[in-house]
Design an enzyme around this catalytic site. Structure first.
Site, PDB file in Angstrom:
ATOM      1  N   SER A  32      18.079 -50.787   8.084  1.00 39.74           N
ATOM      2  CA  SER A  32      18.238 -50.613   6.642  1.00 39.74           C
ATOM      3  C   SER A  32      19.529 -49.906   6.294  1.00 39.74           C
ATOM      4  O   SER A  32      19.994 -49.986   5.160  1.00 39.74           O
ATOM      5  CB  SER A  32      17.103 -49.750   6.092  1.00 39.74           C
ATOM      6  OG  SER A  32      15.870 -50.231   6.485  1.00 39.74           O
ATOM      7  N   GLU A  64      18.563 -59.670   2.966  1.00 37.36           N
ATOM      8  CA  GLU A  64      19.999 -59.379   2.950  1.00 37.36           C
ATOM      9  C   GLU A  64      20.564 -59.794   4.313  1.00 37.36           C
ATOM     10  O   GLU A  64      20.119 -59.284   5.347  1.00 37.36           O
ATOM     11  CB  GLU A  64      20.245 -57.885   2.697  1.00 37.36           C
ATOM     12  CG  GLU A  64      19.957 -57.469   1.258  1.00 37.36           C
ATOM     13  CD  GLU A  64      20.037 -55.964   1.042  1.00 37.36           C
ATOM     14  OE1 GLU A  64      20.393 -55.555  -0.068  1.00 37.36           O
ATOM     15  OE2 GLU A  64      19.727 -55.186   1.970  1.00 37.36           O
ATOM     16  N   HIS A 110      18.053 -58.325   7.004  1.00 38.36           N
ATOM     17  CA  HIS A 110      17.279 -57.216   6.446  1.00 38.36           C
ATOM     18  C   HIS A 110      16.175 -57.740   5.538  1.00 38.36           C
ATOM     19  O   HIS A 110      16.428 -58.146   4.413  1.00 38.36           O
ATOM     20  CB  HIS A 110      18.216 -56.259   5.687  1.00 38.36           C
ATOM     21  CG  HIS A 110      17.519 -55.049   5.183  1.00 38.36           C
ATOM     22  ND1 HIS A 110      17.574 -54.637   3.879  1.00 38.36           N
ATOM     23  CD2 HIS A 110      16.698 -54.161   5.815  1.00 38.36           C
ATOM     24  CE1 HIS A 110      16.840 -53.549   3.732  1.00 38.36           C
ATOM     25  NE2 HIS A 110      16.302 -53.245   4.887  1.00 38.36           N
ATOM     26  N   ASN A 166      19.010 -50.935  -0.754  1.00 37.18           N
ATOM     27  CA  ASN A 166      18.732 -49.547  -0.374  1.00 37.18           C
ATOM     28  C   ASN A 166      19.779 -48.585  -0.899  1.00 37.18           C
ATOM     29  O   ASN A 166      19.481 -47.424  -1.188  1.00 37.18           O
ATOM     30  CB  ASN A 166      18.596 -49.418   1.143  1.00 37.18           C
ATOM     31  CG  ASN A 166      17.263 -49.969   1.619  1.00 37.18           C
ATOM     32  OD1 ASN A 166      16.380 -50.227   0.808  1.00 37.18           O
ATOM     33  ND2 ASN A 166      17.114 -50.151   2.915  1.00 37.18           N
TER      34      ASN A 166
HETATM   35  N1  LIG Z   1       9.723 -49.508   6.438  1.00 35.21           N
HETATM   36  C1  LIG Z   1      10.417 -50.237   5.604  1.00 35.21           C
HETATM   37  O1  LIG Z   1      10.079 -50.310   4.421  1.00 35.21           O
HETATM   38  C2  LIG Z   1      11.626 -50.994   6.097  1.00 35.21           C
HETATM   39  C3  LIG Z   1      12.146 -52.017   5.279  1.00 35.21           C
HETATM   40  C4  LIG Z   1      13.215 -52.779   5.774  1.00 35.21           C
HETATM   41  C5  LIG Z   1      13.779 -52.465   6.999  1.00 35.21           C
HETATM   42  N2  LIG Z   1      13.262 -51.433   7.758  1.00 35.21           N
HETATM   43  C6  LIG Z   1      13.879 -51.170   9.065  1.00 35.21           C
HETATM   44  O2  LIG Z   1      13.056 -51.756  10.066  1.00 35.21           O
HETATM   45  C7  LIG Z   1      13.155 -51.010  11.270  1.00 35.21           C
HETATM   46  C8  LIG Z   1      11.754 -50.604  11.716  1.00 35.21           C
HETATM   47  O3  LIG Z   1      11.182 -49.739  10.733  1.00 35.21           O
HETATM   48  P1  LIG Z   1       9.609 -49.597  10.559  1.00 35.21           P
HETATM   49  O4  LIG Z   1       9.388 -48.904   9.278  1.00 35.21           O
HETATM   50  O5  LIG Z   1       8.967 -50.895  10.807  1.00 35.21           O
HETATM   51  O6  LIG Z   1       9.274 -48.579  11.764  1.00 35.21           O
HETATM   52  P2  LIG Z   1       7.853 -48.259  12.417  1.00 35.21           P
HETATM   53  O7  LIG Z   1       7.937 -46.860  12.898  1.00 35.21           O
HETATM   54  O8  LIG Z   1       6.740 -48.625  11.514  1.00 35.21           O
HETATM   55  O9  LIG Z   1       7.785 -49.274  13.669  1.00 35.21           O
HETATM   56  C9  LIG Z   1       8.662 -49.213  14.755  1.00 35.21           C
HETATM   57  C10 LIG Z   1       7.994 -49.907  15.958  1.00 35.21           C
HETATM   58  O10 LIG Z   1       8.945 -50.039  17.015  1.00 35.21           O
HETATM   59  C11 LIG Z   1       8.287 -49.812  18.242  1.00 35.21           C
HETATM   60  N3  LIG Z   1       9.285 -49.457  19.256  1.00 35.21           N
HETATM   61  C12 LIG Z   1       9.946 -48.292  19.401  1.00 35.21           C
HETATM   62  N4  LIG Z   1      10.818 -48.391  20.443  1.00 35.21           N
HETATM   63  C13 LIG Z   1      10.715 -49.634  20.931  1.00 35.21           C
HETATM   64  C14 LIG Z   1      11.342 -50.338  22.005  1.00 35.21           C
HETATM   65  N5  LIG Z   1      12.278 -49.749  22.746  1.00 35.21           N
HETATM   66  N6  LIG Z   1      10.967 -51.606  22.260  1.00 35.21           N
HETATM   67  C15 LIG Z   1      10.023 -52.211  21.510  1.00 35.21           C
HETATM   68  N7  LIG Z   1       9.411 -51.591  20.481  1.00 35.21           N
HETATM   69  C16 LIG Z   1       9.743 -50.334  20.189  1.00 35.21           C
HETATM   70  C17 LIG Z   1       7.295 -48.726  17.923  1.00 35.21           C
HETATM   71  O11 LIG Z   1       6.240 -48.690  18.865  1.00 35.21           O
HETATM   72  C18 LIG Z   1       6.829 -49.117  16.523  1.00 35.21           C
HETATM   73  O12 LIG Z   1       5.697 -49.945  16.563  1.00 35.21           O
HETATM   74  C19 LIG Z   1      14.078 -49.843  10.986  1.00 35.21           C
HETATM   75  O13 LIG Z   1      15.378 -50.191  11.399  1.00 35.21           O
HETATM   76  C20 LIG Z   1      14.004 -49.720   9.468  1.00 35.21           C
HETATM   77  O14 LIG Z   1      15.131 -49.139   8.922  1.00 35.21           O
HETATM   78  C21 LIG Z   1      12.192 -50.713   7.325  1.00 35.21           C
END
Ligand SMILES: NC(=O)c1ccc[n+]([C@@H]2O[C@H](COP(=O)([O-])OP(=O)(O)OC[C@H]3O[C@@H](n4cnc5c(N)ncnc54)[C@H](O)[C@@H]3O)[C@@H](O)[C@H]2O)c1
Length: 596
Positions: free
Chosen positions: A121, A154, A142, A192
């Site tokens: 993000s 995005e 994204h 964002n």
């Molecule tokens: N939460 C949101 O609203 C949102 C929206 C768009 C983008 N994002 C982006 O998406 C990405 C993930 O965010 P999220 O909110 O889903 O996080 P989250 O904490 O909900 O999930 C992350 C997952 O990654 C796994 N993980 C960690 N290390 C790992 C590895 N080495 N190999 C495989 N899996 C691994 C974890 O076990 C976990 O299930 C981030 O870059 C975030 O910025 C988040």
């Protein structure tokens, strides 16, 4: 010809990853879904099945389609399973070092022609790409949360991403039924960059007890038509993820203080209050991962009409003014059963206001929202006057005259002389300090702000503004009145912009700055906020409706009061106002409305 993607890999099956798996599998693409451990894999599987089961329960997905969708997903622990996919997208936590290590590993495992994508993000896609030997095949894709619902993607190209890769990913987005905006690699991209300053500001309001969590959220939902309030959205995003995004945006995006994470966020993350995924964040949820909010110790006691503690009885209401707001407010009170005394500056103005109220009530009858009897009863409750002396025996006065402090102060001084003791005196000002008006009387404890939104008969929100002199009894009475009116009253402190404008206008101003910096177009920015965040209008559409001059005046007030450098009005906004481009009302603002 765009390349064909028959199988993709998704790494990390948390909030976003599980949703991204669903998007691909729903569209007939085989997915290798990878997690770091068996336990995390099971949680990821549960995230996916929970979401698809909900879609089946809501009738949005047939059972057979759900089964077919799930059969396309191959759940695996470890990256080795990704050796033959055409594209990998990662959604692991928002840490640069973690993502760089992951990309270096993927580079060694995946086929040389595979595209490697990040769902980051806020981190630099360029910095992630240079951890591989194929930075020209690295791109940002994204998605928005929840990925199966939000239409926007995005697409982030770096200076080395090849044009074919960009085109292939754009075609893939279209196949997934998404709308893409393609942009360069800048902290927070479009959505964002505009969203997180607002979210952080809302957390700061909550932290400083400016208003309750329920009131902050209700204000933005009801005042701006947003799908959810900022604190509920923080819980959906995940507070750990939101913290990392803010922190990165602060460091990468010019150290704008508005992106420096509010201290409360860090404390909540440390305490394990991560939002929905952990079952508790700003709100408490039925269980981890559940969208259902349950009451907790911060949930306010239920109040309804007449139930508020210590509220005074109100039967007769005076409304002073003859503009749009006064007209709407007269209608609202009369329809709710109050006796209303309308006071204007002359018989001619009273006749006009009376006509406008009648027209509006008649519209209600035509639309089937009001019976003829109720219309006549409402009109029968209003008396029309041109002298303030007729307010001697009312219980509440609502002032809605011109937005000039000297005029309002003089009016309140007169009301102080005319009205009986114990009357609630309310101002509808949207930008002046309520305390200034209150101090024009000898009874500041009885003065409150009642900020209605336009059009008052339609908009469900009223901001109840308490000054440092407003009594508990006055605030309780204001809450009880709002409940009788069928409006949601949110209580806030007496600061510039109250809740809604203080959170809304800096975001609009940031959108103008983004346009000014030529990062994107007005159309794409509007698209991003509507399709990525579910806003009813994009910032430029809204600015043209509100009026650029009005917006500039509000932004100036906010800047003058808070002295926050990030609130300084965007030069482009100033120039457009100077040029007479005020929005719809002048035929041209950010867009030309003359031929529409
Ligand atoms: N939460 C949101 O609203 C949102 C929206 C768009 C983008 N994002 C982006 O998406 C990405 C993930 O965010 P999220 O909110 O889903 O996080 P989250 O904490 O909900 O999930 C992350 C997952 O990654 C796994 N993980 C960690 N290390 C790992 C590895 N080495 N190999 C495989 N899996 C691994 C974890 O076990 C976990 O299930 C981030 O870059 C975030 O910025 C988040």
């Amino acid at each position: 010809m765009a390349r064909e993607f028959t199988s993709v890999g998704v790494v990390g099956l948390g909030t976003m990853g599980a949703g991204i798996v669903e998007v691909f599998a729903r569209n007939g693409i085989d997915v290798v879904a990878v997690e770091i451990s068996e336990g995390a894999l099971e949680r990821g599987r549960a995230n996916l099945t929970g979401s698809t089961d909900r879609a089946v329960a809501r009738g949005k997905l047939a059972e057979a389609d759900r089964d077919a969708l799930l059969s396309r997903v191959d759940f695996q622990v470890g990256l080795d399973a990704l050796h033959s996919v055409d594209l990998v997208i990662e959604a692991v936590p928002e840490h640069l070092d973690l993502k760089q290590r992951l990309f270096a590993e993927l580079d060694g495992i995946c086929r040389p022609e595979a595209i490697l994508a990040t769902n980051t993000s806020s981190l630099s896609v360029t910095e992630i790409s240079v951890a591989t030997g194929r930075p020209n095949q690295v791109i940002g894709i994204h998605f928005f949360n929840p990925a199966p619902v939000m239409k926007l993607v995005e697409v982030v190209r770096t200076v080395v991403t090849s044009a074919e890769v960009v085109a292939d990913v754009e075609a893939l987005c279209a196949r997934l039924g998404k709308v893409d905006v393609t942009i360069n690699d800048r902290a927070g991209f479009i959505a964002n960059a505009l969203l997180f300053g607002y979210l952080n500001h809302a957390v700061a309001m909550y932290e400083s007890h400016y208003a309750t969590r329920e009131d902050i959220d209700a204000a933005m939902k009801l005042g701006c038509g947003l799908p959810m309030g900022p604190l509920a959205l923080m819980d959906l995003i995940g507070l750990d993820t939101a913290y990392e995004i803010l922190d990165t945006m602060y460091r990468r995006g010019g150290r704008d203080r508005r992106h420096a994470p509010v201290p409360l966020l860090k404390q909540m993350v440390t305490a394990g209050l991560l939002g929905r995924k952990s079952g508790r964040g700003f709100y408490t949820y039925e269980r981890p991962g559940s969208p259902k909010v349950v009451p907790d110790e911060r949930t306010p006691a239920a109040t309804g009409p007449g139930l508020a503690d210590g509220a005074r009885a109100i039967a007769k209401v005076g409304v002073v003014g003859s503009g749009t707001m006064a007209t709407g407010i007269i209608e609202v009170f009369a329809k709710a059963g109050y006796e209303v005394v309308s006071v204007t500056r002359g018989a001619e103005k009273s006749a006009k206001v009376c006509e406008a109220v009648k027209t509006s009530l008649n519209k209600g009858v035509v639309r089937g929202k009001l019976s003829e009897r109720d219309r006549d009863a409402a009109l029968g409750r209003v008396t029309w006057s041109a002298t303030l002396d007729h307010l001697a025996d009312v219980d509440l006065v609502v002032e809605a005259v011109v937005e000039e402090l000297s005029v309002k102060k003089a009016l309140f001084a007169s009301l102080d002389e005319i009205c009986k003791p114990g009357v609630l005196l309310a101002t509808t000002t949207s930008s002046l300090p309520v305390i200034d008006v209150a101090m024009a009387t000898h009874r500041p404890a009885d003065v409150v702000g009642l900020h209605f939104f336009n059009p008052a008969p339609v908009m469900p929100l009223v901001e109840i503004v308490r000054t440092i002199r407003t009594s508990e009894e006055t605030a309780a009475t204001a809450r009880a009145v709002c409940a009788v009116l069928g409006k949601t009253g949110v209580v806030c402190a007496d600061r510039s912009g109250f809740v809604v404008n203080a959170l809304l206008f800096p975001y609009l101003n940031d959108a103008v700055r983004m346009l000014e910096a030529s990062y994107s177009t007005a159309d794409d920015i509007d698209h991003a906020m509507k399709l990525g965040c579910g806003y009813p209008m994009g910032p430029f559409e809204l600015l043209d409706v509100v009026g650029l001059d009005v917006s500039l005046a509000i932004q100036r007030e906010l800047y003058l009061e808070l002295r926050e450098p990030g609130f300084a009005p965007a030069p482009l906004l100033e120039h457009l106002v100077t040029a007479g481009y005020l929005g719809r009302k002048s035929g041209r603002g950010f867009r030309d409305h003359t031929n529409r």
